[in-house]
Design a protein around this motif. Structure first.
Motif, PDB file in Angstrom:
ATOM      1  N   GLN A 143      36.477 -41.906   3.356  1.00  0.00           N
ATOM      2  CA  GLN A 143      36.477 -42.364   4.744  1.00  0.00           C
ATOM      3  C   GLN A 143      35.066 -42.696   5.220  1.00  0.00           C
ATOM      4  O   GLN A 143      34.885 -43.563   6.072  1.00  0.00           O
ATOM      5  N   ALA A 144      34.073 -42.005   4.656  1.00  0.00           N
ATOM      6  CA  ALA A 144      32.688 -42.284   5.051  1.00  0.00           C
ATOM      7  C   ALA A 144      32.260 -43.698   4.672  1.00  0.00           C
ATOM      8  O   ALA A 144      31.298 -44.236   5.228  1.00  0.00           O
ATOM      9  N   GLN A 145      32.986 -44.317   3.735  1.00  0.00           N
ATOM     10  CA  GLN A 145      32.671 -45.688   3.320  1.00  0.00           C
ATOM     11  C   GLN A 145      33.285 -46.731   4.245  1.00  0.00           C
ATOM     12  O   GLN A 145      32.967 -47.918   4.147  1.00  0.00           O
ATOM     13  N   LEU A 146      34.195 -46.320   5.107  1.00  0.00           N
ATOM     14  CA  LEU A 146      34.870 -47.270   5.990  1.00  0.00           C
ATOM     15  C   LEU A 146      34.053 -47.459   7.259  1.00  0.00           C
ATOM     16  O   LEU A 146      33.610 -46.480   7.870  1.00  0.00           O
ATOM     17  N   PRO A 147      33.822 -48.684   7.674  1.00  0.00           N
ATOM     18  CA  PRO A 147      33.064 -48.924   8.909  1.00  0.00           C
ATOM     19  C   PRO A 147      33.824 -48.413  10.111  1.00  0.00           C
ATOM     20  O   PRO A 147      34.940 -48.827  10.390  1.00  0.00           O
ATOM     21  N   ARG A 148      33.238 -47.458  10.827  1.00  0.00           N
ATOM     22  CA  ARG A 148      33.943 -46.776  11.914  1.00  0.00           C
ATOM     23  C   ARG A 148      34.424 -47.734  12.982  1.00  0.00           C
ATOM     24  O   ARG A 148      35.450 -47.528  13.594  1.00  0.00           O
TER      25      ARG A 148
END
Length: 407
Positions: A143-148
């Motif tokens: 999830q940290a790789q997904l642009p918030r």
């Protein structure tokens, strides 16, 4: 990474694969495949084959994905073979391993991350923890790789409705009492032991969620995460159902557009998404119970205005904390049960047949004898609902509540 707005979304990279592999034991033998019960030898052999493919150099992603799918499908049949409480934990662990191997295959193959995140969520929802809860650790890395900013596609939620739902008038003689930061002893002696409801004020003002949480915040933190959603205005309706969907889709369909009534109500959300759990605290008053902190069940309740929980009972003490939005709540003592006409079926025996706000007094004449208390629960307030106390809840706004069930 894919360009912003791409349908494919962010994809796995060699650097991400290295970070993901670091979550696992360094050797094939170190990944023990320990189960909490017996399963067929053929299933154990599939697990061992999948482990071998994972540790091959390079990882054989395509074959690993196929084995993960086989393990998921076979264990899914076992998970749905009878009552949930009778399902062996071992089969839930097999399902988790299937989700893990399938998700790792997606990352190893360099595919878009959304499918790997969904596989992790399915394992967290339906499986049982393995390898020190590796799925929760894996999904946090992914999830940290997904642009918030791209986790939801909806526009801004309008906070100011042109037609806000008016709060019902609560007569002083029927109002649930309010109390500000009582001592443990005062709460225990005057409300817990006698089994009396009370609205507590000032006890969650310090929670980080009180300043951080909003609909937009949930999109940023959890928009890509798959969760169970209840569809329908109340669970006693014939058309009521459940489905799995992402938080972003739920917000777009049921919060922003209000196409129909849907409600996110589940007890695993905070285990699935630790970022949210870090924003809340277990009320100090729970220490008056007999169980340990790990025995407390924390539930999330997120939905639009108009959602109703029919008059019902719960088997444990309950603190209902209101984070944002308002809720109208009616309560009635368990001593009044005969006047509340519980359903006769075993499944709904803890639920009244009476619509509290529009009772059919011809069909349920004794309901007029029931002594009801009520309140409008505001953000920052916590309602103590004693064990077995009947309660009816209607959301007056887009609302998020957290409940703590304890014994």
């Amino acid at each position: 990474m894919a360009a912003p707005g791409s349908d494919r979304g962010p994809i796995a990279t060699p650097a991400l694969w290295a970070e993901v592999r670091a979550l696992l034991p360094g050797t094939e033998e170190g990944l023990t495949l320990a189960l909490s019960g017996e399963v067929e030898d053929g299933v154990l052999q599939l697990l061992q084959r999948a482990r071998g493919l994972l540790y091959a150099q390079p990882c054989e992603a395509a074959a690993l994905g196929r084995l993960g799918e086989v393990l998921r499908d076979y264990s899914w049949e076992r998970l749905n073979a009878g009552p949930w409480r009778e399902i062996s934990k071992a089969w839930r662990q097999v399902y988790t391993y299937g989700c893990l191997f399938a998700a790792l295959a997606e990352v190893a193959a360099g595919r878009p991350l959304a499918s790997a995140v969904r596989l992790c969520d399915m394992g967290l929802l339906m499986g049982a923890s393995v390898l020190d809860n590796v799925l929760a650790r894996l999904v946090r890395v992914l999830q940290a790789q997904l642009p918030r900013g791209e986790l939801c596609t909806h526009g801004s939620v309008k906070r100011d409705r042109t037609d806000p739902i008016p709060a019902p008038v609560v007569q002083p003689e029927d109002a649930v009492p309010h109390l500000r930061c009582p001592s443990l002893e005062h709460f225990r002696d005057n409300y817990l032991i006698p089994g009396k409801p009370v609205v507590l004020e000032g006890i969650i003002d310090h929670w980080p969620c009180m300043k951080k949480w909003s609909v937009d915040y949930f999109c940023q933190v959890a928009g890509c995460r798959t969760v169970p959603v209840e569809l329908g205005s109340r669970y006693t309706d014939e058309e009521w159902s459940q489905r799995l969907m992402t938080v972003g889709d739920f917000i777009s369909q049921y919060i922003v557009n209000e196409d129909s009534v849907g409600y996110l109500a589940q007890h695993q959300l905070f285990d699935q998404i630790p970022e949210l759990k870090e924003d809340i605290r277990i009320p100090d008053y729970c220490c008056l119970g007999e169980g340990e902190e790990d025995d407390i069940t924390i539930n999330a309740w997120f939905g639009p205005a108009g959602t109703v929980s029919p008059l019902h009972q719960d088997p444990q003490q309950n603190f209902l904390a209101q984070v944002f939005g308002r809720k109208y709540i009616c309560l009635c003592s368990p001593q009044e049960s005969e006047n509340l006409y519980p359903h006769e079926s075993h499944i709904l025996h803890n639920t009244s047949q009476v619509d509290v706000e529009d009772p059919d007094l011809v069909k349920f004449p004794n309901f007029r004898k029931a002594a009801l208390q009520s309140c409008v629960l505001m953000p920052g307030q916590v309602l103590f609902i004693p064990v077995q106390y009947w309660h009816y809840v209607r959301s007056l706004d887009i609302s998020f509540s957290v409940s703590f069930w304890w014994s």
